[in-house]
Design a protein around this motif. Structure first.
Motif, short mmCIF file in Angstrom:
data_model
loop_
_atom_site.label_atom_id
_atom_site.label_comp_id
_atom_site.label_asym_id
_atom_site.label_seq_id
_atom_site.Cartn_x
_atom_site.Cartn_y
_atom_site.Cartn_z
N ALA A 82 0.81 -1.01 -0.01
CA ALA A 82 -0.08 0.10 0.03
C ALA A 82 0.93 1.09 0.07
CB ALA A 82 -1.09 0.02 1.34
N VAL A 83 1.87 1.34 1.02
CA VAL A 83 2.90 2.41 0.76
C VAL A 83 3.49 2.57 -0.53
CG1 VAL A 83 4.78 3.51 2.02
CG2 VAL A 83 2.80 2.64 3.36
N GLY A 84 4.14 1.47 -0.89
CA GLY A 84 4.80 1.34 -2.05
C GLY A 84 3.99 2.02 -3.20
N ILE A 85 2.63 1.45 -3.60
CA ILE A 85 2.03 1.85 -4.47
C ILE A 85 1.47 3.40 -4.46
CG2 ILE A 85 -0.46 1.59 -5.68
CD1 ILE A 85 0.01 -1.46 -4.85
N ALA A 86 1.13 3.80 -3.27
CA ALA A 86 0.76 5.13 -2.89
C ALA A 86 1.84 6.17 -3.02
CB ALA A 86 0.04 5.40 -1.44
N TRP A 87 2.99 5.81 -2.39
CA TRP A 87 4.16 6.87 -2.54
C TRP A 87 4.76 7.12 -3.97
CZ3 TRP A 87 5.63 10.49 0.84
CH2 TRP A 87 7.03 11.11 0.50
N ALA A 88 5.18 5.71 -4.45
CA ALA A 88 6.02 5.88 -5.53
C ALA A 88 5.20 6.06 -7.03
CB ALA A 88 6.91 4.51 -6.03
N GLY A 89 3.82 5.87 -6.73
CA GLY A 89 2.85 6.08 -7.89
C GLY A 89 2.10 7.40 -7.78
N PRO A 90 0.92 7.72 -7.21
CA PRO A 90 0.30 8.95 -7.34
C PRO A 90 0.74 9.97 -6.56
CG PRO A 90 -0.94 7.41 -6.03
CD PRO A 90 0.05 6.52 -6.76
N PHE A 91 1.08 9.65 -5.45
CA PHE A 91 1.65 10.79 -4.32
C PHE A 91 2.57 11.81 -4.84
CE2 PHE A 91 3.71 12.37 -0.62
CZ PHE A 91 2.76 12.89 0.09
N GLU A 92 3.87 11.10 -5.08
CA GLU A 92 4.88 12.03 -5.68
C GLU A 92 4.43 12.77 -7.11
OE1 GLU A 92 8.98 9.78 -3.87
OE2 GLU A 92 8.36 9.92 -6.03
N HIS A 93 4.01 12.19 -7.88
CA HIS A 93 3.41 12.97 -8.96
C HIS A 93 2.65 13.92 -8.79
CE1 HIS A 93 5.74 9.26 -10.55
NE2 HIS A 93 6.09 10.02 -11.38
N LEU A 94 1.41 13.56 -7.96
CA LEU A 94 0.71 14.75 -7.86
C LEU A 94 1.23 16.00 -6.98
CD1 LEU A 94 -2.47 12.42 -6.39
CD2 LEU A 94 -2.27 13.75 -8.60
N ILE A 95 2.08 15.86 -6.21
CA ILE A 95 2.78 16.74 -5.51
C ILE A 95 3.67 17.61 -6.56
CG2 ILE A 95 4.40 17.48 -4.06
CD1 ILE A 95 3.43 15.31 -1.86
N GLN A 96 4.23 16.69 -7.38
CA GLN A 96 5.03 17.42 -8.45
C GLN A 96 4.21 18.32 -9.40
OE1 GLN A 96 6.55 14.82 -11.61
NE2 GLN A 96 8.09 15.98 -11.99
N ASN A 97 3.07 17.98 -9.83
CA ASN A 97 2.08 18.77 -10.44
C ASN A 97 1.79 20.09 -9.92
OD1 ASN A 97 2.01 16.53 -12.46
ND2 ASN A 97 0.18 16.02 -11.76
N ALA A 98 1.71 19.91 -8.53
CA ALA A 98 1.50 21.19 -7.52
C ALA A 98 2.57 21.97 -7.30
CB ALA A 98 0.65 20.88 -6.31
N TRP A 99 3.75 21.33 -6.99
CA TRP A 99 4.94 22.05 -6.66
C TRP A 99 6.23 21.28 -7.50
CZ3 TRP A 99 8.52 20.14 -2.56
CH2 TRP A 99 9.49 21.08 -1.97
N ALA A 100 6.57 22.29 -8.29
CA ALA A 100 7.73 21.87 -9.25
C ALA A 100 9.02 21.37 -8.62
CB ALA A 100 8.07 22.79 -10.22
N PRO A 101 9.29 22.07 -7.33
CA PRO A 101 10.77 21.57 -6.96
C PRO A 101 10.67 20.25 -6.29
CG PRO A 101 10.32 23.76 -6.15
CD PRO A 101 8.89 23.35 -7.04
N ALA A 102 9.82 19.49 -6.30
CA ALA A 102 9.29 18.24 -5.97
C ALA A 102 10.23 17.17 -6.46
CB ALA A 102 7.91 17.60 -6.02
N VAL A 103 10.63 17.46 -7.66
CA VAL A 103 11.57 16.37 -8.57
C VAL A 103 13.06 16.60 -7.88
CG1 VAL A 103 12.30 18.00 -10.14
CG2 VAL A 103 12.22 15.86 -10.80
N LYS A 104 13.46 17.67 -7.17
CA LYS A 104 14.50 17.76 -6.50
C LYS A 104 14.75 17.31 -4.96
CE LYS A 104 15.64 22.07 -9.05
NZ LYS A 104 15.88 23.37 -8.94
N VAL A 105 13.32 16.71 -4.51
CA VAL A 105 13.26 16.21 -3.19
C VAL A 105 12.66 15.00 -3.07
CG1 VAL A 105 12.03 16.87 -1.29
CG2 VAL A 105 12.59 18.66 -2.42
#
Length: 261
Positions: free
Chosen positions: A190-213
């Motif tokens: 559950a954590v693997g799917i949620a984190w590596a899948g939608p969570f990081e990419h959704l935050i990236q869409n709202a916050w561009a510097p996420a790719v550096k974090v």
């Protein structure tokens, strides 16, 4: 070494080898077909993981297909690695192993080393079969393959293999930490799917510097050779820091936490 050999013996069982071989074949043909079909002329290709026809026609184009196809499987890889390690806790096999090898950190290191060894062999087979599939499919997609058998292509093949292997190692260390912390297959998945899948990419869409974090986005940027937001070198350096921290956390928790209950 005993932990390493024991884990390797488990991974090289006939059933596991056959399933892995089938997965390699499907991924190689499917990945090559998707990457080649999505290739566009340089004037139309945007900046990202997609390849242009001009890039594919270069000496390293054949193995670049393999590297690009692999870059889209990060979430799947992370989830599988989390599940594989977490299953050892759910089944109680960790407790049995500790009866034979009470030095916990060595046990964990041996298991991870064996997993990476198996991954390295499977990865080599994947690169070769993806190259062969791409060589067959390339003419139908308007890609010239004359330079794919040059000496420069051999060097590019080793570079692409090393890059993807480092990428896998990063996910393996992070996945092991998650599994050690959660010790449950459903929770780890559950954590693997949620984190590596939608969570990081959704935050990236709202916050561009996420790719550096975020580690997942950094690994994607690294295996893709860098993005407009971050270079491959910086992505690798940041992921290396994450990997060291994850290794320390996983080792300390595994060494100190009760696994008998």
């Amino acid at each position: 070494m005993r932990a390493y050999l024991a884990e390797l013996a488990k991974l090289t069982r006939r059933k596991v080898v056959l399933i892995t071989a089938a997965a390699v074949a499907v991924f190689s043909v499917g990945g090559a077909a998707v990457v080649l079909a999505s290739a566009k002329p340089a004037a139309q290709a945007g900046f990202g993981r997609g390849l242009s026809l001009d890039v594919l026609a270069r000496a390293g184009g054949g193995t670049q297909v393999f590297r690009t196809a692999a870059s889209f499987a990060g979430t799947f890889l992370f989830v599988v690695l989390c599940g594989v390690v977490a299953a050892e806790f759910s089944r109680g096999t960790i407790r049995t192993m500790l009866l034979r090898e009470p030095r916990r950190v060595r046990l964990l290191a041996g298991k991870l080393a064996a997993l990476l060894t198996f991954a390295a062999i499977a990865l080599a087979a994947t690169e070769v079969t993806t190259w062969l599939a791409a060589r067959v499919l390339a003419p139908g997609n308007g890609v010239a393959t004359g330079a794919w058998t040059s000496l420069h292509a051999v060097g590019a093949a080793f570079t692409d293999y090393g890059t993807v292997m480092l990428w896998i190692t990063g996910y393996a260390v992070l996945g092991t930490m998650v599994a050690v912390l959660l010790r449950s297959v459903p929770l780890a998945l559950a954590v693997g799917i949620a984190w590596a899948g939608p969570f990081e990419h959704l935050i990236q869409n709202a916050w561009a510097p996420a790719v550096k974090v975020f580690p997942g986005l950094l690994l994607e940027a690294f295996v893709a050779g860098g993005t407009s937001e971050i270079s491959a070198g910086r992505a690798f350096a940041t992921v290396a820091v994450y990997a060291v921290i994850a290794a320390v956390i996983g080792s300390v928790v595994f060494a100190r936490r009760d696994v008998t209950s």
